[in-house]
Design a protein around this motif. Structure first.
Motif, PDB file in Angstrom:
ATOM      1  N   GLU A   9      19.141  13.799   1.369  1.00  0.00           N
ATOM      2  CA  GLU A   9      17.814  14.318   1.361  1.00  0.00           C
ATOM      3  C   GLU A   9      17.405  14.987   2.674  1.00  0.00           C
ATOM      4  O   GLU A   9      16.961  15.810   2.961  1.00  0.00           O
ATOM      5  N   LEU A  10      17.618  14.127   3.680  1.00  0.00           N
ATOM      6  CA  LEU A  10      17.334  14.731   5.064  1.00  0.00           C
ATOM      7  C   LEU A  10      18.461  16.099   5.338  1.00  0.00           C
ATOM      8  O   LEU A  10      17.785  16.936   6.113  1.00  0.00           O
ATOM      9  N   ARG A  11      19.636  15.908   5.103  1.00  0.00           N
ATOM     10  CA  ARG A  11      20.419  16.994   5.360  1.00  0.00           C
ATOM     11  C   ARG A  11      19.846  18.135   4.482  1.00  0.00           C
ATOM     12  O   ARG A  11      19.765  19.384   5.296  1.00  0.00           O
ATOM     13  N   THR A  12      19.372  18.022   3.369  1.00  0.00           N
ATOM     14  CA  THR A  12      19.056  19.324   2.618  1.00  0.00           C
ATOM     15  C   THR A  12      17.661  19.906   3.194  1.00  0.00           C
ATOM     16  O   THR A  12      17.406  20.912   3.259  1.00  0.00           O
ATOM     17  N   SER A  13      16.938  19.029   3.630  1.00  0.00           N
ATOM     18  CA  SER A  13      15.751  19.402   4.256  1.00  0.00           C
ATOM     19  C   SER A  13      15.641  19.996   5.688  1.00  0.00           C
ATOM     20  O   SER A  13      15.117  20.990   6.138  1.00  0.00           O
ATOM     21  N   ALA A  14      17.010  19.523   6.328  1.00  0.00           N
ATOM     22  CA  ALA A  14      16.980  20.074   7.482  1.00  0.00           C
ATOM     23  C   ALA A  14      17.516  21.503   7.480  1.00  0.00           C
ATOM     24  O   ALA A  14      17.559  22.284   8.309  1.00  0.00           O
ATOM     25  N   VAL A  15      18.298  21.681   6.307  1.00  0.00           N
ATOM     26  CA  VAL A  15      19.007  23.071   6.047  1.00  0.00           C
ATOM     27  C   VAL A  15      17.826  23.948   5.824  1.00  0.00           C
ATOM     28  O   VAL A  15      17.776  25.061   6.588  1.00  0.00           O
ATOM     29  N   SER A  16      16.752  23.542   4.994  1.00  0.00           N
ATOM     30  CA  SER A  16      16.015  24.668   4.715  1.00  0.00           C
ATOM     31  C   SER A  16      14.982  24.657   6.012  1.00  0.00           C
ATOM     32  O   SER A  16      14.281  25.669   6.187  1.00  0.00           O
ATOM     33  N   GLY A  17      14.925  23.558   6.797  1.00  0.00           N
ATOM     34  CA  GLY A  17      13.802  23.869   8.041  1.00  0.00           C
ATOM     35  C   GLY A  17      12.563  23.571   7.739  1.00  0.00           C
ATOM     36  O   GLY A  17      11.688  23.716   8.651  1.00  0.00           O
ATOM     37  N   MET A  18      12.143  23.606   6.593  1.00  0.00           N
ATOM     38  CA  MET A  18      10.545  23.566   5.946  1.00  0.00           C
ATOM     39  C   MET A  18      10.079  22.182   6.037  1.00  0.00           C
ATOM     40  O   MET A  18      10.792  21.657   5.035  1.00  0.00           O
ATOM     41  N   PRO A  19       8.936  21.815   6.453  1.00  0.00           N
ATOM     42  CA  PRO A  19       8.299  20.444   6.136  1.00  0.00           C
ATOM     43  C   PRO A  19       7.692  20.629   4.562  1.00  0.00           C
ATOM     44  O   PRO A  19       7.723  19.461   4.254  1.00  0.00           O
ATOM     45  N   ILE A  20       7.259  21.859   4.395  1.00  0.00           N
ATOM     46  CA  ILE A  20       6.814  21.864   2.792  1.00  0.00           C
ATOM     47  C   ILE A  20       7.486  22.906   2.291  1.00  0.00           C
ATOM     48  O   ILE A  20       7.929  23.906   2.806  1.00  0.00           O
ATOM     49  N   PRO A  21       7.953  22.835   1.059  1.00  0.00           N
ATOM     50  CA  PRO A  21       8.681  23.979   0.411  1.00  0.00           C
ATOM     51  C   PRO A  21       7.883  25.111   0.237  1.00  0.00           C
ATOM     52  O   PRO A  21       6.876  25.198   0.214  1.00  0.00           O
ATOM     53  N   ALA A  22       8.737  26.360   0.262  1.00  0.00           N
ATOM     54  CA  ALA A  22       7.874  27.633   0.344  1.00  0.00           C
ATOM     55  C   ALA A  22       7.008  27.667  -1.054  1.00  0.00           C
ATOM     56  O   ALA A  22       5.870  28.230  -1.153  1.00  0.00           O
ATOM     57  N   GLU A  23       7.438  26.979  -2.306  1.00  0.00           N
ATOM     58  CA  GLU A  23       6.887  27.138  -3.461  1.00  0.00           C
ATOM     59  C   GLU A  23       5.951  26.456  -3.317  1.00  0.00           C
ATOM     60  O   GLU A  23       4.598  26.771  -4.036  1.00  0.00           O
ATOM     61  N   GLU A  24       5.730  25.138  -2.665  1.00  0.00           N
ATOM     62  CA  GLU A  24       4.443  24.479  -2.701  1.00  0.00           C
ATOM     63  C   GLU A  24       3.416  24.981  -1.641  1.00  0.00           C
ATOM     64  O   GLU A  24       2.239  25.078  -2.023  1.00  0.00           O
ATOM     65  N   VAL A  25       3.957  25.633  -0.622  1.00  0.00           N
ATOM     66  CA  VAL A  25       2.896  26.509   0.061  1.00  0.00           C
ATOM     67  C   VAL A  25       2.295  27.666  -0.691  1.00  0.00           C
ATOM     68  O   VAL A  25       0.977  27.779  -0.661  1.00  0.00           O
ATOM     69  N   ALA A  26       3.066  28.413  -1.244  1.00  0.00           N
ATOM     70  CA  ALA A  26       2.343  29.334  -2.209  1.00  0.00           C
ATOM     71  C   ALA A  26       1.430  28.908  -3.110  1.00  0.00           C
ATOM     72  O   ALA A  26       0.327  29.367  -3.389  1.00  0.00           O
ATOM     73  N   LYS A  27       1.831  27.613  -3.852  1.00  0.00           N
ATOM     74  CA  LYS A  27       0.984  27.062  -4.797  1.00  0.00           C
ATOM     75  C   LYS A  27      -0.380  26.677  -4.061  1.00  0.00           C
ATOM     76  O   LYS A  27      -1.437  27.143  -4.687  1.00  0.00           O
ATOM     77  N   GLN A  28      -0.159  25.995  -3.001  1.00  0.00           N
ATOM     78  CA  GLN A  28      -1.725  25.640  -2.447  1.00  0.00           C
ATOM     79  C   GLN A  28      -2.337  26.690  -2.071  1.00  0.00           C
ATOM     80  O   GLN A  28      -3.605  26.761  -2.062  1.00  0.00           O
ATOM     81  N   PHE A  29      -1.631  27.950  -1.303  1.00  0.00           N
ATOM     82  CA  PHE A  29      -2.270  29.115  -0.838  1.00  0.00           C
ATOM     83  C   PHE A  29      -3.126  29.625  -2.037  1.00  0.00           C
ATOM     84  O   PHE A  29      -4.298  30.010  -2.007  1.00  0.00           O
ATOM     85  N   ILE A  30      -2.481  29.782  -3.167  1.00  0.00           N
ATOM     86  CA  ILE A  30      -3.035  30.435  -4.456  1.00  0.00           C
ATOM     87  C   ILE A  30      -4.334  29.823  -4.740  1.00  0.00           C
ATOM     88  O   ILE A  30      -5.361  30.001  -5.072  1.00  0.00           O
ATOM     89  N   LYS A  31      -4.069  28.347  -4.692  1.00  0.00           N
ATOM     90  CA  LYS A  31      -5.465  27.694  -5.328  1.00  0.00           C
ATOM     91  C   LYS A  31      -6.485  27.438  -4.225  1.00  0.00           C
ATOM     92  O   LYS A  31      -7.646  27.590  -4.686  1.00  0.00           O
ATOM     93  N   ALA A  32      -6.165  27.590  -2.814  1.00  0.00           N
ATOM     94  CA  ALA A  32      -7.290  27.980  -1.958  1.00  0.00           C
ATOM     95  C   ALA A  32      -8.098  29.162  -1.844  1.00  0.00           C
ATOM     96  O   ALA A  32      -9.163  29.584  -1.534  1.00  0.00           O
ATOM     97  N   THR A  33      -7.256  30.158  -2.456  1.00  0.00           N
ATOM     98  CA  THR A  33      -7.685  31.640  -2.187  1.00  0.00           C
ATOM     99  C   THR A  33      -8.069  32.142  -3.764  1.00  0.00           C
ATOM    100  O   THR A  33      -8.797  33.356  -3.607  1.00  0.00           O
ATOM    101  N   ASN A  34      -7.713  31.730  -4.612  1.00  0.00           N
ATOM    102  CA  ASN A  34      -8.094  32.231  -5.916  1.00  0.00           C
ATOM    103  C   ASN A  34      -9.423  32.104  -6.389  1.00  0.00           C
ATOM    104  O   ASN A  34      -9.990  30.835  -6.638  1.00  0.00           O
ATOM    105  N   ILE A  35     -10.266  33.016  -6.245  1.00  0.00           N
ATOM    106  CA  ILE A  35     -11.569  32.838  -6.751  1.00  0.00           C
ATOM    107  C   ILE A  35     -11.968  33.858  -7.917  1.00  0.00           C
ATOM    108  O   ILE A  35     -12.049  34.791  -7.864  1.00  0.00           O
ATOM    109  N   PRO A  36     -11.849  33.137  -9.008  1.00  0.00           N
ATOM    110  CA  PRO A  36     -11.541  33.959 -10.299  1.00  0.00           C
ATOM    111  C   PRO A  36     -12.940  34.783 -10.425  1.00  0.00           C
ATOM    112  O   PRO A  36     -12.724  35.970 -11.074  1.00  0.00           O
ATOM    113  N   SER A  37     -14.126  34.631  -9.970  1.00  0.00           N
ATOM    114  CA  SER A  37     -15.120  35.556 -10.209  1.00  0.00           C
ATOM    115  C   SER A  37     -15.061  36.668  -9.312  1.00  0.00           C
ATOM    116  O   SER A  37     -15.512  37.821  -9.749  1.00  0.00           O
ATOM    117  N   THR A  38     -14.399  36.863  -8.245  1.00  0.00           N
ATOM    118  CA  THR A  38     -14.320  37.689  -7.431  1.00  0.00           C
ATOM    119  C   THR A  38     -12.778  38.143  -7.255  1.00  0.00           C
ATOM    120  O   THR A  38     -12.676  39.487  -7.047  1.00  0.00           O
TER     121      THR A  38
END
Length: 155
Positions: A47-76
């Motif tokens: 697990e450490l080896r694979t996380s070191a290979v990607s080098g990301m503390p948070i997976p890109a998919e999780e960053v995208a998901k959290q970013f969309i949740k924080a910025t998606n304002i359905p009425s605007t």
């Protein structure tokens, strides 16, 4: 010495001993726990080896998901992440995203940098006036994503 004494000394025979049984059970339990521990250590190393290979503390998919949740304002505005890049030297994520204005249907593109605070949170601001204006904001829109807590689910 008599013949009987010689025979008793020459072949001791097998005796059932509760102490011997307990000793063998303890030895087998130690072997079993060592095998389980060894496998757990191998899993952690992988697990450490694979996380070191990607080098990301948070997976890109999780960053995208959290970013969309924080910025998606359905009425605007509705947002979608186009790309996420990580810089280990700066401990920063570059998020390229698009948003659509709900009122006009027009699509805009921008990017922002999310910098680490050193405690698992990555903060950034959306400076684009095309994004902030429909929200009625004159100041930049703050966004943050975070790593999961290592204590979640533990007593």
């Amino acid at each position: 010495m008599t013949e009987n004494e010689d025979e008793a000394i020459a072949r001791p025979g097998f005796r059932f001993s509760l102490n011997a049984v307990i000793l063998w059970i303890a030895i087998l339990a130690l072997i079993f726990t060592n095998v389980l521990t060894y496998n757990a250590v191998l899993d952690l190393k992988n697990e450490l080896r694979t996380s070191a290979v990607s080098g990301m503390p948070i997976p890109a998919e999780e960053v995208a998901k959290q970013f969309i949740k924080a910025t998606n304002i359905p009425s605007t505005v509705t947002t979608e992440v186009e790309d996420v890049r990580y810089s280990p030297e700066e401990d920063t994520y570059l998020v390229e995203f698009a948003w659509t204005l709900t009122a006009t249907g027009k699509k805009w593109y921008s990017s922002t940098r999310l910098k680490s605070d050193g405690f698992g949170f990555y903060h950034g601001q959306i400076l684009s006036s095309q994004f902030n204006q429909p929200l009625g904001r004159t100041r930049p829109y703050s966004v943050s994503v975070h790593t999961p807590s290592p204590l979640k689910g533990k007593p």
